[in-house]
Each structure stands twice: as structure tokens, then as C-alpha cells.
Enzyme design. Structure first.
Site, PDB file in Angstrom:
ATOM      1  N   ASP A 100      46.885  79.972 112.586  1.00 18.90           N
ATOM      2  CA  ASP A 100      45.566  80.671 112.034  1.00 18.90           C
ATOM      3  C   ASP A 100      45.947  82.054 112.148  1.00 18.90           C
ATOM      4  O   ASP A 100      47.027  82.639 112.607  1.00 18.90           O
ATOM      5  CB  ASP A 100      44.582  80.305 113.288  1.00 18.90           C
ATOM      6  CG  ASP A 100      43.157  80.227 112.702  1.00 18.90           C
ATOM      7  OD1 ASP A 100      42.902  80.942 111.640  1.00 18.90           O
ATOM      8  OD2 ASP A 100      42.249  79.795 113.112  1.00 18.90           O
ATOM      9  N   ASP A 117      36.320  77.644 106.519  1.00 21.48           N
ATOM     10  CA  ASP A 117      35.491  77.308 107.677  1.00 21.48           C
ATOM     11  C   ASP A 117      34.155  76.815 107.708  1.00 21.48           C
ATOM     12  O   ASP A 117      33.728  76.215 108.692  1.00 21.48           O
ATOM     13  CB  ASP A 117      35.341  78.787 108.625  1.00 21.48           C
ATOM     14  CG  ASP A 117      36.511  78.888 109.499  1.00 21.48           C
ATOM     15  OD1 ASP A 117      37.318  78.218 109.512  1.00 21.48           O
ATOM     16  OD2 ASP A 117      36.630  79.944 110.224  1.00 21.48           O
TER      17      ASP A 117
HETATM   18  C1  GLA Z   1      39.261  80.291 112.887  1.00 19.67           C
HETATM   19  C2  GLA Z   1      39.508  78.961 112.144  1.00 19.67           C
HETATM   20  C3  GLA Z   1      38.650  77.953 112.802  1.00 19.67           C
HETATM   21  C4  GLA Z   1      39.131  77.833 114.089  1.00 19.67           C
HETATM   22  C5  GLA Z   1      38.828  79.037 114.961  1.00 19.67           C
HETATM   23  C6  GLA Z   1      39.410  79.289 116.330  1.00 19.67           C
HETATM   24  O1  GLA Z   1      38.030  80.545 112.358  1.00 19.67           O
HETATM   25  O2  GLA Z   1      39.527  79.199 110.676  1.00 19.67           O
HETATM   26  O3  GLA Z   1      39.001  76.625 112.149  1.00 19.67           O
HETATM   27  O4  GLA Z   1      40.433  77.396 114.364  1.00 19.67           O
HETATM   28  O5  GLA Z   1      39.376  80.156 114.327  1.00 19.67           O
HETATM   29  O6  GLA Z   1      39.148  80.231 117.068  1.00 19.67           O
END
Ligand code: GLA
Length: 714
Positions: free
Chosen positions: A446, A511
Site C-alpha cells: 500500500d 477503495d
Molecule cells: C488503504 C487501502 C485499503 C486499506 C487501508 C489500510 O486505504 O487502499 O484497502 O488497506 O489503506 O489502512
């Protein structure tokens, strides 16, 4: 005037690369007949001087450098203390190896060299262009700007399709008519960005998904970039794509080189989807590893929207049990397993398993997952650090910033300067140790903030270096852990580009797990990416990002058209929903080889329908998704016209999703053709030319149609 012609089955390319003159692209477009000579194409493009400007028409070049005197946009700007800014790059050598050309250029006046690597890929028809600048002088050379190439585009391409978006709303298309001057999209976020995907399409007003010409170009780069389309006052049009440099960032010492990121480009004479198919074929053949291509993409279970930071081993084991029981094949432990990371304010950077949450380490959960027959995956955000972390307390100088300026607040985290070897080594060590000590075969990598102040602790800009260090770190890990797959995530699809994909295996597309939004986002991503890399999860009934409530049939049918997974608390879902999800997973497993190797079809539909499908290479099988994302203006929805089928084949047409008929009344086409039962035998020609009337159904319904060519009729 030596001319070089490269051909694929669909595309031809002609380059002028005569010694002593700048190199230029003379033709890029539909495959020319063998009898056509590069000389006649060049002669047919003869231009003359115009009134009120130079007496001659100044020829273009691949760099549009200042010494050319073209007075339009420049693709190259460099200097040595204010001198040597006026380069003109003349070809000094050309090497051809089949469909590859290496054109070496030099400006003896400024002692700067450019080297172009150009390739027309035989199978995909994709054109790749790379450019490297070399400082042949003795004094340092500052490179301020360098488009990898300025590609001439035929003037009849009057439409520009750009990509914009936001967090949880990636890959939105924006179409506008080309205008005099420059269309410019710049990204300074230090990642490919949600709002300025590094790609652009040029097409005609008549171009649709399945007809008309289209030129697509994308930059394989995961950082700052500039994408331009310039219409000169003399009518010429150029698409220029390149990395965006910060002042002083690219300073080349004597003999040093800088390689710009590659442009990956595709021409289609048969619409936008054919252009996408060229990109997909290139990604499958050249970007993804053969091992990834060979392995069916497992169904994911991801913990994020189920538990967020509330990790508890008993709950996670119970969720894992449920996930396995409905068909999940990989369990991904998201954020929250390490350091003091009980929320997003602390712990980032401390990549040791949290004793508080996992008193016996990760082994119990990993063993449990493996025992259930699933693979284990885990979340990292290596490039970042919370100021409230042991790492930051020990190494406050490891973060990017601008001296004496406050950090811009952004999810309580700073960016590590991973271009420093000790930082990369630290991160490699942490990740390596987790991988070496556990049976983990997947990383969700990430990256959750922009680089607002990308300077190192000496005050130098490090934006470009950061991207290269990321790619190097990914490669180092992949080399040591050959079996580990990596997903590129950046708050969803914020780091999606063909550059990072060459160092990873999957994209976390967005997301938002809202299936309505996902229909459009996944469709947008498919312009450049094949379905197998598009991560698509079934989210909770009540979508956490949009607040919308969406039925399981819509959520599961939408996630099925990518690399399917789920991200919801299975312990709190209704049994009926879980049974439906299980059925969707069975369907995904049945069709994933087709979905992940077939030829994409995006259908031209009214705005309330999103329709995409895949057709097997031999056209014997197809799976189409038709989603009604909103209601329709007339009493009945429209027909859909399938594409890509064999007109001579008879197909057994069935509605394989949802499990029961979505028609709101009888007698619908579903009843008439028994589509939810044995199906109907229909010719490919009829499905493409006469189309299929859709049944009356509720908005927010997705229907999956399966077509199987019937032997004897095929
Ligand atoms: C980001 C990612 C999510 C999740 C969060 C965790 O927003 O896109 O899918 O993994 O971080 O903090």
C-alpha cells in the site's frame, strides 16, 4: 534520407532516421500494404513554409528540442549553467533488429546525446518507445524536461479522451474536442495518482467502442508525469508523455545517463475496445510474469472492511473458516497486525508483529489459514512512517520533506526517503524477515499519501529517485521470494500504471466496493488493463464508502468481472447472502480462465447500462456482463448488441447470473428463451446484428450471459 518501416499484423510505423538530421516519426497507423514504400508516404506528407513564419516547413523530431526551431511545445529542456540549452539532436547511428530500432542521436555543439529504443511488438501491435539522455560533456548537465517522445498524431483525431478521478472514483473518462494549443495533464503526487492516470486516447468524433480509429498512449511510470496533446498553429498534432522532473533533480555528471520511462502505445482501426485488446495482449505477453499467467487467480478474502484495526485472533480464525467454506482461496491480513498500529495514528514503519494483538506471533493465524487450504497474504505500507513510531523516533531524518517547512498533514504519516540505501535495506530486512518466517505468498503493498514535499535531508528533490527505488525494492523482494505475489495499492487505484505492474502482479483498483461505482471504475481501468489484474471485491451490504445499500447479486456479479475477492465481515452477513456469494464464487472459478485470457468486449450502450464481456480466443465461448446501473427513460430497457462472436457459430445462450430470473414480469425474454434453464441456441450473427432485448428488471441489476458454441453447429 534512410527510412525504416516496421509492421505488425495491424499496424505500420515509418521512421525517418537519416544520419545528420533529427529523427522523426513519419507514419503510425493502420497496416500499410506491402507495396507501399516509406518514400511515397514521406513525399505525400511534403509541407511548405506558410505566410508569416519560416520560409520552410520545419520538420518535426521525436524530441521537439529547442535547436529545431519549431517554436511549438518543447519535449526537451536542459542546460549547463544557462549555456548549452539549444540542442538539436542529429542521428549518428541506427541499429535495426527485426521490429526494434535503436536510434542514437548526438548534438556535438552541446555535447548531449539521446538514444531512442523503439519497438513494434509483433503479437500485440503495441509500440513501445524509450529514450535515454547522456551527458557527453565534462560539466554537469541539468535536465529540466524530457518527454520520452513527442508522437505525431493525425489531425483527423479531433477528440481527446483523458482520465481523471478521485479517491474511490478512479478511471473516469473525460472526452473533449481538441483545441488550438495544449491539453496538459500534470501529476505531482509522487504516485501515478487517482486524478491523472498517465494515459490519453486520441480518436475521431465517430469512434465508438467497436468502430473507428483510436490512438492510445500511456506512460509506464509510477510517479510525477506530464501528458500533453498539442495542436500547433500549422495544424500538426503531437502527443507527448514523460516523467516530470523537479528543479535540479536530474543533474548528469560527465558521461552520466538518464533513462525516461517508456511510452506504451496502441493504434486501433476498429474502435476503443480493439485498442484495449492490444494493450491487454502486451500486458499478458510482456508485463506479467509467465508464472502469473499460468496460475488461476485465487479468490481473495481481505480483512480490511470486515475488522479494520480490530484484530482479534479468534474472530479472524472464525472469519477465515467462513471464508474457506464459501470458496475463498487466499486470506489477506490487512493493516493493523504490527507495531503500535491499533489505528492509523501510530506504528507505521515498525514492521514487527504486535505482541498485544498476536501474543503468539502470526504463526497461529497463518497456520490456521494454511490448514484451511488457503494461501496467506499480508499488508505492508513500506514507504511510509507514522511520526508516532519507533522508526521515526530513531531516524527522524529518513523522511522526505523540505528543510524548515512543516510537513503537510496527511493520514498522520510521512514519506520515507527510500532512495537512501539504508532505508531500503531496513525495509527489505523487515519484509524479508516476515516472509522468511511465515508461509506467506502474497503482499498487498500500500501507499497512502502524496509526496507533497519530496526533498531529501540535504534539501535535494528525490521524486524520480523514489520511483526507481520503489521498483528496485519490489524487484529485490520478488527475486528473493519468487513465489510471492504483490499487489500495487495506493488508497485504491492511486498507483496504477504499466510501470509498477512490471514489478507487481495485481492492482487494487479502488477503495470503493460499491458495485454501482465499481461498474464504471472497472470499465475505465479496462481501457489499459486486462481483467485479471483488476482487483474486485464484494463489499458489505451497506457500502462503507458511499453509504449505498446494494444487494448481493449486484455486488458479487460485479466483482466476478475482474480478479474476484471479498472484503466484508462474513460473521455478520445473512445466510442467504452468503449462499449467493458462494454461488458467485463457484461461477467465477468456472469461468476465470476465460475471463483472464479472453478478448475483452466493451459494448456501446446507453449511459444507464455498462456492458462488457470476454470472448475465448477460438470464439467458442463467451461471458458477458450487462449491468443496469440506474433506471431507464422508456418502459423497457434497450437491446444489447454483442461483439466479437463468430457470426457463423450457433451459441447456447444462458443467463448464468443472478441465480434466479431478474425479470419483473412474465413473459419476458428470459422465459421465452428459457435463459435461466437450458438456454437457447442463437446464432452469433443474430446476437451481434439484431441484438438481445433486455428483460424488464430493477435498476442496480447485473446479468451475466454465457455463450457456448455448440458442436456440429460451430
Ligand atoms: C488503504 C487501502 C485499503 C486499506 C487501508 C489500510 O486505504 O487502499 O484497502 O488497506 O489503506 O489502512
Amino acid at each position: 534520407m534512410p527510412l525504416f518501416r516496421l509492421d505488425s499484423a495491424t499496424t505500420s510505423l515509418i521512421l525517418r532516421a537519416g544520419i545528420g538530421a533529427p529523427p522523426a516519426l513519419v507514419y503510425w497507423g493502420a497496416r500499410l500494404c506491402d507495396a507501399v514504400t516509406p518514400e511515397e508516404i514521406t513525399l505525400l506528407g511534403t509541407r511548405q513554409g506558410g505566410p508569416g513564419s519560416a520560409d520552410i516547413s520545419i520538420p518535426s523530431s521525436l524530441a521537439l528540442e529547442p535547436g529545431l526551431g519549431l517554436l511549438g511545445p518543447s519535449g526537451f529542456a536542459a542546460h549547463r549553467g544557462g549555456q548549452d540549452w539549444g540542442s538539436r539532436f542529429d542521428v549518428v547511428a541506427v541499429a535495426q533488429d527485426g521490429r526494434r530500432l535503436c536510434i542514437t542521436c548526438l548534438d556535438p555543439r552541446t555535447q548531449i546525446g539521446l538514444e531512442y529504443r523503439i519497438r513494434l511488438h509483433a503479437e500485440s501491435g503495441v509500440l513501445t518507445l524509450g529514450c535515454t539522455v547522456t551527458n557527453h560533456g565534462t560539466a554537469a548537465l541539468d535536465v529540466n524536461e524530457m518527454a520520452t517522445a513527442c508522437v505525431p498524431i493525425p489531425g483527423r483525431m479531433t477528440e481527446i479522451i483523458g482520465f481523471t478521478g478521485r479517491w474511490s472514483g478512479e478511471f473516469q473518462r473525460e472526452q473533449l474536442t481538441r483545441f488550438a494549443g495544449g491539453y496538459v495533464r500534470e501529476n505531482r503526487r509522487g504516485r501515478s495518482s487517482h486524478d491523472a492516470f498517465p494515459g490519453v486516447i486520441l480518436c475521431t468524433p465517430a469512434t465508438t467502442e467497436n468502430a473507428g480509429e483510436a490512438y492510445g498512449l500511456t506512460l509506464a511510470w509510477s510517479g510525477n508525469h506530464r501528458v500533453r496533446v498539442d495542436t500547433l498553429c500549422d495544424g500538426r498534432v503531437f502527443a507527448s508523455l514523460g516523467a516530470l522532473m523537479l528543479p535540479g533533480e536530474i543533474r548528469l555528471g560527465a558521461g552520466e545517463r538518464y533513462a525516461g520511462p517508456e511510452i506504451v502505445a496502441a493504434y486501433s482501426a476498429y474502435g476503443l475496445t480493439e485498442m484495449s485488446r492490444h494493450f491487454h495482449s502486451y500486458v499478458r505477453g510482456h508485463v506479467l510474469t509467465p508464472a502469473m499467467q499460468a496460475k488461476p487467480r485465487p479468490v481473495h478474502y481481505n480483512t480490511w472492511e470486515a475488522v479494520y484495526f480490530d484484530h482479534g485472533i479468534d474472530q479472524l480464525k472464525a472469519i477465515a473458516d467462513k471464508a474457506a467454506s464459501i470458496g475463498a482461496e487466499r486470506f489477506v491480513l490487512d493493516d493493523g497486525w504490527f507495531g503500535a498500529r491499533r489505528n492509523d495514528r501510530a506504528g507505521l514503519g515498525d514492521w514487527t508483529v504486535s505482541d498485544a494483538v498476536y501474543p503468539h506471533g502470526l504463526k497461529p493465524i497463518v497456520d490456521h489459514v494454511i490448514g484451511l487450504g488457503m494461501e496467506m497474504g499480508i499488508w505492508f505500507e513500506p514507504e511510509m512512517v507514522n511520526p508516532d513510531s519507533d522508526l521515526f523516533r530513531a531516524h527522524p531524518d529518513w523522511v522526505l520533506g523540505i528543510p524548515a517547512l512543516d510537513q503537510i498533514p496527511y493520514r498522520h504519516q510521512y514519506v520515507l526517503d527510500i532512495s537512501r540505501p539504508e532505508v531500503s535495506d531496513y525495509l527489505f530486512g523487515c519484509i524479508d524477515s516476515i516472509l522468511a518466517n511465515h508461509t506467506i505468498s502474497y503482499i498487498k503493498w500500500d501507499m497512502n499519501r502524496d509526496h507533497n514535499h519530496p526533498g531529501d535531508h540535504h534539501g535535494f528533490p528525490r521524486s524520480d529517485a523514489q520511483v526507481r527505488a520503489l521498483w528496485a525494492l519490489l524487484d529485490r523482494l520478488r527475486t528473493k521470494h519468487l513465489h510471492v505475489e504483490i499487489e500495487s495499492c495506493a488508497s485504491g487505484g492511486g498507483r496504477t500504471d504499466l510501470g509498477v505492474l512490471a514489478h507487481s502482479d495485481r492492482i487494487w483498483t479502488s477503495d470503493t466496493n460499491d458495485a454501482i461505482d465499481r461498474q464504471d471504475i472497472q470499465r475505465g481501468a479496462s481501457y489499459f488493463l486486462p481483467l485479471e489484474v483488476i482487483g474486485a471485491h464484494v463489499g458489505p451490504h451497506h457500502c462503507h464508502v458511499t453509504g449505498r445499500t446494494i444487494c448481493m447479486a449486484m455486488r458479487a456479479g460485479t466483482a466476478l468481472m475482474g480478479h474476484m475477492g471479498m472484503e466484508l465481515n462474513l460473521l455478520t452477513e445473512q445466510d442467504a447472502d452468503l449462499a449467493e456469494l458462494k454461488a458467485a464464487i463457484v461461477l467465477y472459478k468456472q469461468h476465470r480462465v476465460l475471463l483472464h485470457s479472453g478478448a475483452l468486449q466493451r459494448l456501446d450502450t446507453p449511459d444507464y447500462i455498462v456492458a462488457m464481456g470476454v470472448v475465448a480466443p477460438d470464439k467458442a465461448e463467451a461471458l458477458y456482463s450487462v449491468a443496469l446501473v440506474t433506471g431507464h427513460a422508456r418502459t423497457l430497457p434497450d437491446r444489447v448488441y454483442f461483439t466479437g462472436l463468430d457470426p457463423a457459430y450457433a451459441y447456447q445462450l444462458k443467463l448464468v447470473w443472478p441465480v434466479s430470473s431478474p425479470s419483473r414480469s412474465s413473459l419476458s425474454i428470459i422465459d421465452a428463451l428459457d435463459l435461466c434453464g437450458a438456454g437457447a441456441l442463437v446464432s452469433g450473427d443474430a446476437l451481434m446484428k439484431a441484438g438481445l432485448q433486455l428483460p424488464l428488471t430493477f435498476p442496480e441489476t447485473v446479468m451475466l450471459f454465457h455463450l457456448q458454441a455448440v458442436r456440429g453447429n460451430a
